[in-house]
Design a protein around this motif. Sequence first.
Motif, PDB file in Angstrom:
ATOM      1  N   GLU A  60       0.808  -1.222   0.000  1.00 20.41           N
ATOM      2  CA  GLU A  60       0.000   0.000   0.000  1.00 20.41           C
ATOM      3  C   GLU A  60       0.842   1.273   0.000  1.00 20.41           C
ATOM      4  OE1 GLU A  60      -3.064  -0.368  -0.446  1.00 20.41           O
ATOM      5  OE2 GLU A  60      -3.835  -2.084   0.689  1.00 20.41           O
ATOM      6  N   ILE A  61       0.367   2.253  -0.744  1.00 21.98           N
ATOM      7  CA  ILE A  61       0.850   3.622  -0.565  1.00 21.98           C
ATOM      8  C   ILE A  61      -0.286   4.376   0.118  1.00 21.98           C
ATOM      9  CG2 ILE A  61       1.653   5.738  -1.672  1.00 21.98           C
ATOM     10  CD1 ILE A  61       2.794   4.047  -3.918  1.00 21.98           C
ATOM     11  N   THR A  62      -0.013   4.849   1.321  1.00 24.35           N
ATOM     12  CA  THR A  62      -1.031   5.576   2.086  1.00 24.35           C
ATOM     13  C   THR A  62      -0.527   6.997   2.325  1.00 24.35           C
ATOM     14  OG1 THR A  62      -0.091   4.970   4.233  1.00 24.35           O
ATOM     15  CG2 THR A  62      -1.685   3.439   3.277  1.00 24.35           C
ATOM     16  N   ARG A  63      -1.405   7.817   2.841  1.00 25.91           N
ATOM     17  CA  ARG A  63      -0.962   9.186   3.148  1.00 25.91           C
ATOM     18  C   ARG A  63      -1.751   9.746   4.311  1.00 25.91           C
ATOM     19  NH1 ARG A  63      -5.701  11.382   2.901  1.00 25.91           N
ATOM     20  NH2 ARG A  63      -6.799  11.648   0.960  1.00 25.91           N
ATOM     21  N   PHE A  64      -1.097  10.667   4.992  1.00 20.99           N
ATOM     22  CA  PHE A  64      -1.770  11.492   5.988  1.00 20.99           C
ATOM     23  C   PHE A  64      -1.693  12.898   5.422  1.00 20.99           C
ATOM     24  CE2 PHE A  64      -1.229  13.961  10.107  1.00 20.99           C
ATOM     25  CZ  PHE A  64      -2.588  13.997  10.372  1.00 20.99           C
ATOM     26  N   ALA A  65      -2.837  13.553   5.310  1.00 18.59           N
ATOM     27  CA  ALA A  65      -2.894  14.806   4.551  1.00 18.59           C
ATOM     28  C   ALA A  65      -3.540  15.929   5.365  1.00 18.59           C
ATOM     29  CB  ALA A  65      -3.669  14.569   3.255  1.00 18.59           C
ATOM     30  N   PRO A  66      -2.882  16.349   6.430  1.00 19.46           N
ATOM     31  CA  PRO A  66      -3.493  17.375   7.275  1.00 19.46           C
ATOM     32  C   PRO A  66      -3.458  18.764   6.649  1.00 19.46           C
ATOM     33  CG  PRO A  66      -1.273  16.925   8.045  1.00 19.46           C
ATOM     34  CD  PRO A  66      -1.544  15.953   6.917  1.00 19.46           C
ATOM     35  N   SER A  67      -4.397  19.585   7.068  1.00 19.29           N
ATOM     36  CA  SER A  67      -4.385  21.009   6.726  1.00 19.29           C
ATOM     37  C   SER A  67      -3.823  21.752   7.929  1.00 19.29           C
ATOM     38  CB  SER A  67      -5.801  21.488   6.420  1.00 19.29           C
ATOM     39  OG  SER A  67      -6.323  20.766   5.340  1.00 19.29           O
ATOM     40  N   PRO A  68      -2.747  22.492   7.741  1.00 21.59           N
ATOM     41  CA  PRO A  68      -2.099  23.137   8.886  1.00 21.59           C
ATOM     42  C   PRO A  68      -2.826  24.397   9.358  1.00 21.59           C
ATOM     43  CG  PRO A  68      -0.872  23.603   6.879  1.00 21.59           C
ATOM     44  CD  PRO A  68      -1.998  22.692   6.486  1.00 21.59           C
ATOM     45  N   THR A  69      -4.023  24.174   9.885  1.00 18.92           N
ATOM     46  CA  THR A  69      -4.828  25.299  10.372  1.00 18.92           C
ATOM     47  C   THR A  69      -4.849  25.328  11.897  1.00 18.92           C
ATOM     48  OG1 THR A  69      -6.818  23.936  10.291  1.00 18.92           O
ATOM     49  CG2 THR A  69      -6.338  25.271   8.350  1.00 18.92           C
ATOM     50  N   GLY A  70      -4.105  24.440  12.519  1.00 20.50           N
ATOM     51  CA  GLY A  70      -4.055  24.402  13.978  1.00 20.50           C
ATOM     52  C   GLY A  70      -3.095  23.306  14.382  1.00 20.50           C
ATOM     53  N   HIS A  71      -2.994  23.066  15.671  1.00 17.00           N
ATOM     54  CA  HIS A  71      -2.109  21.989  16.139  1.00 17.00           C
ATOM     55  C   HIS A  71      -2.782  20.639  15.924  1.00 17.00           C
ATOM     56  CE1 HIS A  71       0.809  24.701  17.741  1.00 17.00           C
ATOM     57  NE2 HIS A  71      -0.116  25.351  18.421  1.00 17.00           N
ATOM     58  N   LEU A  72      -1.968  19.623  15.730  1.00 20.43           N
ATOM     59  CA  LEU A  72      -2.520  18.270  15.585  1.00 20.43           C
ATOM     60  C   LEU A  72      -3.158  17.849  16.906  1.00 20.43           C
ATOM     61  CD1 LEU A  72       0.168  16.179  13.653  1.00 20.43           C
ATOM     62  CD2 LEU A  72      -1.727  17.535  12.752  1.00 20.43           C
ATOM     63  N   GLY A 121      -3.033   5.348   8.544  1.00 18.59           N
ATOM     64  CA  GLY A 121      -2.273   5.322   7.297  1.00 18.59           C
ATOM     65  C   GLY A 121      -0.914   4.664   7.477  1.00 18.59           C
ATOM     66  N   TRP A 122      -0.277   5.007   8.575  1.00 19.35           N
ATOM     67  CA  TRP A 122       1.055   4.450   8.875  1.00 19.35           C
ATOM     68  C   TRP A 122       0.991   2.923   8.991  1.00 19.35           C
ATOM     69  CZ3 TRP A 122       6.134   5.512   9.332  1.00 19.35           C
ATOM     70  CH2 TRP A 122       6.914   4.673  10.156  1.00 19.35           C
ATOM     71  N   ARG A 123       0.035   2.431   9.778  1.00 18.94           N
ATOM     72  CA  ARG A 123      -0.057   0.978   9.989  1.00 18.94           C
ATOM     73  C   ARG A 123      -0.345   0.235   8.702  1.00 18.94           C
ATOM     74  NH1 ARG A 123      -3.045   1.896  14.994  1.00 18.94           N
ATOM     75  NH2 ARG A 123      -4.864   1.592  13.682  1.00 18.94           N
ATOM     76  N   ALA A 124      -1.278   0.775   7.917  1.00 15.16           N
ATOM     77  CA  ALA A 124      -1.632   0.088   6.662  1.00 15.16           C
ATOM     78  C   ALA A 124      -0.409   0.016   5.751  1.00 15.16           C
ATOM     79  CB  ALA A 124      -2.787   0.807   5.973  1.00 15.16           C
ATOM     80  N   ALA A 125       0.377   1.073   5.733  1.00 15.36           N
ATOM     81  CA  ALA A 125       1.572   1.072   4.887  1.00 15.36           C
ATOM     82  C   ALA A 125       2.606   0.082   5.430  1.00 15.36           C
ATOM     83  CB  ALA A 125       2.163   2.471   4.806  1.00 15.36           C
ATOM     84  N   MET A 126       2.880   0.147   6.723  1.00 11.41           N
ATOM     85  CA  MET A 126       3.933  -0.691   7.311  1.00 11.41           C
ATOM     86  C   MET A 126       3.565  -2.178   7.258  1.00 11.41           C
ATOM     87  SD  MET A 126       6.321   1.391   8.001  1.00 11.41           S
ATOM     88  CE  MET A 126       5.822   2.607   6.776  1.00 11.41           C
ATOM     89  N   GLU A 127       2.302  -2.487   7.548  1.00 15.20           N
ATOM     90  CA  GLU A 127       1.887  -3.890   7.553  1.00 15.20           C
ATOM     91  C   GLU A 127       1.991  -4.517   6.176  1.00 15.20           C
ATOM     92  OE1 GLU A 127      -1.985  -3.571   9.283  1.00 15.20           O
ATOM     93  OE2 GLU A 127      -1.159  -3.324  11.314  1.00 15.20           O
ATOM     94  N   SER A 128       1.935  -3.696   5.142  1.00 15.22           N
ATOM     95  CA  SER A 128       1.998  -4.244   3.780  1.00 15.22           C
ATOM     96  C   SER A 128       3.386  -4.055   3.166  1.00 15.22           C
ATOM     97  CB  SER A 128       0.950  -3.555   2.902  1.00 15.22           C
ATOM     98  OG  SER A 128       1.315  -2.198   2.672  1.00 15.22           O
ATOM     99  N   GLY A 129       4.319  -3.544   3.960  1.00 14.51           N
ATOM    100  CA  GLY A 129       5.651  -3.273   3.429  1.00 14.51           C
ATOM    101  C   GLY A 129       5.639  -2.131   2.425  1.00 14.51           C
ATOM    102  N   GLY A 130       4.683  -1.242   2.577  1.00 15.41           N
ATOM    103  CA  GLY A 130       4.523  -0.154   1.602  1.00 15.41           C
ATOM    104  C   GLY A 130       5.100   1.173   2.076  1.00 15.41           C
ATOM    105  N   THR A 131       4.484   2.235   1.638  1.00 14.96           N
ATOM    106  CA  THR A 131       5.010   3.583   1.881  1.00 14.96           C
ATOM    107  C   THR A 131       3.936   4.476   2.486  1.00 14.96           C
ATOM    108  OG1 THR A 131       6.375   3.323  -0.087  1.00 14.96           O
ATOM    109  CG2 THR A 131       6.167   5.556   0.786  1.00 14.96           C
ATOM    110  N   PHE A 132       4.322   5.186   3.520  1.00 21.22           N
ATOM    111  CA  PHE A 132       3.443   6.161   4.159  1.00 21.22           C
ATOM    112  C   PHE A 132       3.909   7.548   3.748  1.00 21.22           C
ATOM    113  CE2 PHE A 132       3.116   9.132   7.813  1.00 21.22           C
ATOM    114  CZ  PHE A 132       1.744   9.172   7.982  1.00 21.22           C
TER     115      PHE A 132
END
Length: 294
Positions: free
Chosen positions: A5-17, A28-39
């Motif tokens: 999987e190629i996944t992404r986290f796509a925040p809008s920097p309008t405030g703190h996380l 997104g991170w887990r799906a990428a890592m579990e499949s040996g993919g890219t986050f």
Amino acid sequence: MGMTEITRFAPSPTGHLHLGHVASALAGWRAAMESGGTFLLRVEDIDTTRCRPEFIADLYTDLEWLGLSWPRPVRRQSAHMDDYRRVLDTLAGRGLLYPCFCTRRDIMEAAGAPHHAPDGAMVYPGTCRNMDAGRRAALLAAGVPYALRLDMARALGLPGARRLTWHEVGEGAQPCQPELFGDVVLARKDVPASYHLCVTHDDALQGVSLVTRGQDLRAATALHRLLQHIMGWPAPRYRHHPLLCDATGRRLAKRDGALSVRAMRMAGMTPQQVCNAAGAPDHISAVSSAVGSH
Ligand code: GLU
């Protein structure tokens, strides 16, 4: 073994996380890592009226502190307005866009009993869609600010546009009803692009195979699927996760400053505790060891 999987986290920097972002990033991170993919990390900062550079710096700090990593350079949408312009030109060239000069007030007045799209936005009553060519040209020549809207009826007239589905992981094919959004804005008056346009373009450009994001964006997927169809972009699969709520059942939002990652970090919490708090107990270290076994 499933697909990589190629996944992404796509925040809008309008405030703190906040913890909701952490849940989203970890999905997104887990799906990428579990499949040996890219986050991937992508900064969705086209709205210069709301995004601030210090929030971008802070989100890098927060995510690194949590133990996440991603390839560089990070795509910052504000640096790629030409890409979105080209998509708009393509759509315009196919007669699928029209300029809308309406103010919010005009729309309220014309709407009478307003309809709301699934995302809560008001459905445009169509005022500028059938404006005569002379008047349109005069307004353009006079420099009256305008947004660009998708002509939904025309878009739905394209071959195959009424039979679209998107794939929700664990549920399968979901019927699309983009018509519920009406003539959505694809380029705003103040920002010459829109969330729907940029997110769909970028997921295609970056080869994202699995979009993980909050349930609040689920309805918009119908619209994103339509844009993919019109532009001939591949359709990723989607996994929408529930939104985190506070003790009173209210959805977490950036206004709850106390729940920001930054505040928790400053208060001495560990990354593990923050991840646990985001409802992700099988956290990064577990994933990292799973990844180590690849
Ligand atoms: N940038 C969007 C947000 O912060 C999320 C985009 C997406 O995941 O599709 O809400």
